[in-house]
Design a protein around this motif. Structure first.
Motif, PDB file in Angstrom:
ATOM      1  N   VAL B  22       1.221  -1.106   0.111  1.00  0.00           N
ATOM      2  CA  VAL B  22      -0.299   0.064   0.281  1.00  0.00           C
ATOM      3  C   VAL B  22       0.929   1.201  -0.227  1.00  0.00           C
ATOM      4  O   VAL B  22       0.551   2.098  -1.099  1.00  0.00           O
ATOM      5  N   VAL B  23       1.953   1.095   0.859  1.00  0.00           N
ATOM      6  CA  VAL B  23       2.227   2.745   0.809  1.00  0.00           C
ATOM      7  C   VAL B  23       3.542   2.902   0.188  1.00  0.00           C
ATOM      8  O   VAL B  23       3.532   3.677  -0.949  1.00  0.00           O
ATOM      9  N   TYR B  24       4.100   1.859  -0.912  1.00  0.00           N
ATOM     10  CA  TYR B  24       4.741   1.841  -2.410  1.00  0.00           C
ATOM     11  C   TYR B  24       4.073   2.127  -3.147  1.00  0.00           C
ATOM     12  O   TYR B  24       3.872   3.181  -4.315  1.00  0.00           O
ATOM     13  N   ASN B  25       2.709   1.741  -3.100  1.00  0.00           N
ATOM     14  CA  ASN B  25       2.413   2.386  -4.490  1.00  0.00           C
ATOM     15  C   ASN B  25       1.532   3.467  -4.204  1.00  0.00           C
ATOM     16  O   ASN B  25       1.668   4.336  -5.014  1.00  0.00           O
ATOM     17  N   ARG B  26       1.072   3.985  -3.078  1.00  0.00           N
ATOM     18  CA  ARG B  26       0.839   5.554  -2.824  1.00  0.00           C
ATOM     19  C   ARG B  26       1.918   6.546  -3.492  1.00  0.00           C
ATOM     20  O   ARG B  26       1.957   7.131  -3.662  1.00  0.00           O
ATOM     21  N   LEU B  27       3.370   5.818  -2.971  1.00  0.00           N
ATOM     22  CA  LEU B  27       4.512   6.929  -3.249  1.00  0.00           C
ATOM     23  C   LEU B  27       4.505   6.866  -4.654  1.00  0.00           C
ATOM     24  O   LEU B  27       4.894   8.136  -5.129  1.00  0.00           O
ATOM     25  N   VAL B  28       4.148   5.425  -5.241  1.00  0.00           N
ATOM     26  CA  VAL B  28       4.258   5.947  -6.684  1.00  0.00           C
ATOM     27  C   VAL B  28       3.306   7.243  -7.237  1.00  0.00           C
ATOM     28  O   VAL B  28       3.526   7.578  -8.251  1.00  0.00           O
ATOM     29  N   SER B  29       2.266   6.932  -6.935  1.00  0.00           N
ATOM     30  CA  SER B  29       1.161   7.068  -7.116  1.00  0.00           C
ATOM     31  C   SER B  29       1.075   8.690  -6.906  1.00  0.00           C
ATOM     32  O   SER B  29       1.721   9.964  -7.789  1.00  0.00           O
ATOM     33  N   ARG B  31       4.285  10.300  -6.510  1.00  0.00           N
ATOM     34  CA  ARG B  31       5.128  10.679  -7.386  1.00  0.00           C
ATOM     35  C   ARG B  31       5.049  10.960  -8.577  1.00  0.00           C
ATOM     36  O   ARG B  31       5.428  11.873  -9.506  1.00  0.00           O
ATOM     37  N   ASN B  32       4.187  10.070  -9.422  1.00  0.00           N
ATOM     38  CA  ASN B  32       4.332  10.245 -10.149  1.00  0.00           C
ATOM     39  C   ASN B  32       3.167  11.651 -10.456  1.00  0.00           C
ATOM     40  O   ASN B  32       2.967  12.468 -12.091  1.00  0.00           O
ATOM     41  N   GLU B  33       2.711  12.006  -9.816  1.00  0.00           N
ATOM     42  CA  GLU B  33       1.657  13.095  -9.833  1.00  0.00           C
ATOM     43  C   GLU B  33       3.116  14.776  -9.708  1.00  0.00           C
ATOM     44  O   GLU B  33       1.997  15.074 -10.059  1.00  0.00           O
ATOM     45  N   VAL B  34       3.183  14.370  -8.937  1.00  0.00           N
ATOM     46  CA  VAL B  34       4.784  15.457  -9.009  1.00  0.00           C
ATOM     47  C   VAL B  34       4.998  15.630 -10.442  1.00  0.00           C
ATOM     48  O   VAL B  34       5.481  16.862 -10.495  1.00  0.00           O
ATOM     49  N   GLU B  35       5.884  14.372 -10.744  1.00  0.00           N
ATOM     50  CA  GLU B  35       6.543  14.797 -12.089  1.00  0.00           C
ATOM     51  C   GLU B  35       5.226  15.250 -13.277  1.00  0.00           C
ATOM     52  O   GLU B  35       5.161  15.712 -13.886  1.00  0.00           O
ATOM     53  N   ASN B  36       3.786  14.779 -13.051  1.00  0.00           N
ATOM     54  CA  ASN B  36       2.555  15.142 -14.352  1.00  0.00           C
ATOM     55  C   ASN B  36       2.801  17.010 -13.661  1.00  0.00           C
ATOM     56  O   ASN B  36       2.753  17.343 -14.878  1.00  0.00           O
ATOM     57  N   SER B  37       2.325  17.218 -12.391  1.00  0.00           N
ATOM     58  CA  SER B  37       2.334  18.304 -12.610  1.00  0.00           C
ATOM     59  C   SER B  37       3.694  19.735 -12.555  1.00  0.00           C
ATOM     60  O   SER B  37       3.993  20.808 -13.409  1.00  0.00           O
ATOM     61  N   TRP B  38       4.904  19.221 -12.629  1.00  0.00           N
ATOM     62  CA  TRP B  38       6.321  19.191 -13.249  1.00  0.00           C
ATOM     63  C   TRP B  38       6.092  19.135 -14.829  1.00  0.00           C
ATOM     64  O   TRP B  38       6.464  20.495 -15.242  1.00  0.00           O
ATOM     65  N   SER B  39       5.948  18.614 -15.188  1.00  0.00           N
ATOM     66  CA  SER B  39       4.999  18.177 -16.725  1.00  0.00           C
ATOM     67  C   SER B  39       4.607  19.651 -17.530  1.00  0.00           C
ATOM     68  O   SER B  39       4.677  20.299 -17.976  1.00  0.00           O
ATOM     69  N   GLY B  40       3.103  19.782 -16.241  1.00  0.00           N
ATOM     70  CA  GLY B  40       3.162  21.059 -16.865  1.00  0.00           C
ATOM     71  C   GLY B  40       3.046  22.185 -16.514  1.00  0.00           C
ATOM     72  O   GLY B  40       2.988  23.219 -17.915  1.00  0.00           O
ATOM     73  N   ILE B  41       4.299  22.331 -15.767  1.00  0.00           N
ATOM     74  CA  ILE B  41       5.130  23.689 -16.237  1.00  0.00           C
ATOM     75  C   ILE B  41       5.875  23.556 -16.929  1.00  0.00           C
ATOM     76  O   ILE B  41       5.778  24.891 -17.736  1.00  0.00           O
TER      77      ILE B  41
END
Lengths: 318, 186
Positions: B22-29, B31-41
Motif C-alpha cells: 500500500v505504501v509503495y503504491n501510494r508513493l509511486v502514485s 511521485r507520478n502526480e508530482v512529475e505530472n504537475s512538473w510537466s505542466g510547468i
C-alpha cells in the motif's frame, strides 16, 4: 418583453412581480406602521398572562381544596408559549422574505418567496445529482433571478434554497441546500459533476475505474468526479475545464465555505452549498425599528461572494 | 501453542506485506502526480519561451536603443530551453524571464506606436495568460512536492521510501541571486 433565465425552465415573471407587490405591501404594513410590533408585543403579554393565570389558578385551587391540580398551570404555560411562538414565527418568516426582497431590489434582481414543489420537480429532472435527494418534504424557496455583469459581459443566474427531509422509521431529519446556478456564454462541451469525496465514494471508485485525477494532489484528495460515459471519453474534457487555476480556486472556496458540489453542464454551472441564506434575522419587529442593516448586509455579502466565485470561474474557463 | 504463535507471526508478516504494498503504491502514485504537475510547468515554460522570438521581432523595430533589455529577454529564454527538467535552473530562468519581460513591457510604455500595435498587444495578452497559468501550476507543483516530501520524510513511510530509494523533489523557487546568475552566466 423582459425574460429571466432559471435552471429547469424560465419562471413566470408576471407571477413573481405579483408576489413582489404583495411583499412590498406587507413590508409597508409590518415595518412602516408598526402594527406588527404591536401584535408581537400583544402575543408576548398574552403568553405572560396565560402562564401567570395558569399558575395562579393552580395555587388557588390547591389553597381552596388542599389538592394541587397542576393542569391549569400546564395548560397556561403551553397555551401561552404556543400563542407567542406562532405569532413571532409568522412575523419572523415575513421579515426574512422582506429582507431578501430588499436585497434583490437593491441589486436589480427578482425574488420569489413562495415555496415551490413544481420547481423542485423540474430541477430534479434537470440536475438529479443535486436535487434528487430526500424522501419527503422537497421544495424550493427563496429564489433569486437576475443578471450579473463581469468584464462587460452579462451572465444570467438563478439561486434558491432546496429543502428536503429524510424520513426513517424513528426520526425525520431536515436538510437545506443553497444552490447558485449561472448560465455560460459558451458551451463547455461536456457534463460532469464534481463532489466532495468521502470514504464510500473512494471505495466505489476502486471498482468503477472512473476516477479522474488532475494535477493537484490536494484537489484529488478532496474532490471526485461523476459522469456518464467512459473515462477515456470524458477525462480530457474534465481536465480541460478543471485547469490548474480552477483547481486552486475550487480549493480556496472549499477552505472558505466547507464541502460543496458543482455541476458543470453544457452551458451552465450549478454550485451546491450547505445551509440557508439567512438563519435567524436580527431584525426585531417588537422593537419597531425597521430592518436591521446587518441582516441586509449578511445576504448581500453572501451574494457578493457568490458573484465573485462566478466571475472567477467564468474567467478561468479558457 | 506453537501453532498459535506460528499463525500469529504469519498474520503479522502478511499484514506487513500488505502495508508495504500500500505504501509503495501510494508513493509511486504521488511521485507520478508530482512529475505530472512538473510537466505542466515545463510545457507552459516552453510555450512562453516560444513566444519570446515573436515578441523580440515585434518590438525591435521600435526599441532600437534598448538593446540590453532585448538581450536580457533572449538570454533568459535560452536559459529556460537549456534547463532541461532541472527544477532549480528552470525556476531561476523563469524568474529571470519574468523580470526581463516586465522591463520590456515597462519600456514599451515609452513607445506609443508600439503600444498601439495589435501584434504587440496580442503577444502581451498571451504572455500574461501563460504567466498566470505558470503561477497556478507553480503553486500546485510546490503543494504536490510538499505532500510527497512529507511522506518520504515522515515515520513510518520514510522506512519504505528509504529502502526503495524514493527521493524528495526540489521546490520550484529561485532566489534573487539565482535569477541574476542565470543572466550573468551567458
Amino acid at each position: 418583453m423582459e425574460t429571466v433565465w432559471a435552471l429547469g425552465g424560465d419562471p413566470d415573471l408576471g407571477l413573481i412581480r405579483g408576489e413582489c407587490i404583495k411583499l412590498e405591501e406587507t413590508h409597508k404594513k409590518l415595518v412602516s406602521n408598526g402594527s406588527s410590533a404591536q401584535n408581537v408585543r400583544i402575543a408576548f403579554w398574552v403568553m405572560i398572562v396565560c402562564i401567570a393565570g395558569g399558575i395562579f389558578m393552580t395555587a388557588m385551587f390547591s389553597i381552596l381544596t388542599g389538592f394541587p391540580l397542576i393542569h391549569f398551570a400546564i395548560i397556561g404555560i403551553i397555551g401561552g408559549i404556543i400563542v407567542y411562538t406562532l405569532t413571532s414565527a409568522y412575523y419572523n418568516s415575513k421579515i426574512k422574505d422582506i429582507i431578501k426582497y430588499e436585497v434583490a431590489k437593491q441589486f436589480g434582481w427578482y425574488y420569489e418567496p413562495e415555496r415551490c414543489v413544481k420547481k423542485w420537480k423540474e430541477l430534479r429532472v434537470e440536475v438529479p445529482e443535486i436535487f434528487s435527494k430526500g424522501n419527503s418534504g422537497q421544495y424550493i424557496d427563496d429564489q433569486f433571478y437576475g443578471k450579473i455583469y463581469s468584464n462587460n459581459k452579462s451572465y444570467d443566474f438563478h439561486s434558491g434554497i432546496f429543502h428536503y427531509a429524510v424520513k426513517s422509521k424513528d426520526s425525520t431529519s431536515h436538510y437545506h441546500r443553497h444552490f447558485f446556478a449561472f448560465k455560460l456564454n459558451k458551451k463547455l462541451g461536456s457534463r460532469f459533476f464534481l463532489y466532495k469525496e468521502n470514504a464510500g465514494s473512494k471505495f466505489m471508485n476502486l471498482f468503477t475505474k472512473k476516477e479522474v485525477n488532475v494535477e493537484s494532489i490536494e484537489f484529488n484528495r478532496v474532490f471526485a468526479f461523476s459522469y456518464q460515459g467512459r473515462k477515456g471519453e470524458k477525462q480530457f474534457d474534465i481536465v480541460k475545464v478543471i485547469n490548474p487555476s480552477m483547481q486552486l480556486k475550487l480549493l480556496e472556496i472549499y477552505e472558505k465555505k466547507g464541502a460543496f458540489n458543482v455541476m458543470f453542464a453544457e452551458d451552465y454551472v450549478v454550485f451546491d452549498f450547505d445551509g440557508l441564506i439567512l438563519k435567524s434575522p436580527r431584525t426585531k419587529l417588537s422593537k419597531g425599528k425597521g430592518l436591521h442593516p446587518d441582516d441586509l448586509n449578511d445576504i448581500k455579502k453572501t451574494y457578493v461572494d457568490l458573484v465573485s466565485v462566478m466571475q472567477d470561474i467564468v474567467g478561468r474557463l479558457h | 501453542m506453537v501453532m498459535q504463535v506460528l499463525v500469529f507471526f504469519v498474520f503479522v508478516f502478511l499484514a506487513l506485506c500488505v502495508w508495504v504494498f500500500v505504501v509503495y503504491n501510494r508513493l509511486v502514485s504521488l511521485r507520478n502526480e508530482v512529475e505530472n504537475s512538473w510537466s505542466g510547468i515545463d510545457v507552459q515554460l516552453k510555450k512562453r519561451a516560444d513566444l519570446v522570438p515573436n515578441l523580440v521581432s515585434a518590438v525591435k523595430g521600435y526599441m532600437k536603443h534598448e538593446k540590453e533589455v532585448l538581450e536580457n529577454v533572449t538570454r533568459a529564454r535560452a536559459a529556460i530551453l537549456l534547463s532541461k527538467g532541472n527544477v532549480k535552473q528552470a525556476a531561476a530562468a523563469d524568474g529571470a524571464l519574468d523580470k526581463a519581460l516586465k522591463s520590456i513591457f515597462a519600456v514599451a510604455e515609452n513607445y506609443p506606436k508600439l503600444q498601439a500595435s495589435e501584434n504587440f498587444l496580442s503577444l502581451q495578452n498571451e504572455l500574461s495568460r501563460i504567466e498566470d497559468d505558470i503561477a497556478s501550476m507553480r503553486r500546485i507543483y510546490n503543494d504536490n512536492v510538499r505532500v510527497f516530501n512529507t511522506k518520504v520524510e515522515t515515520i513510518p513511510t520514510n522506512i519504505i521510501a528509504n529502502l526503495l530509494n524514493f527521493k524528495g523533489f526540489e521546490y520550484f523557487t529561485a532566489t534573487e541571486q539565482e535569477k541574476k546568475n542565470i543572466e550573468l552566466d551567458f
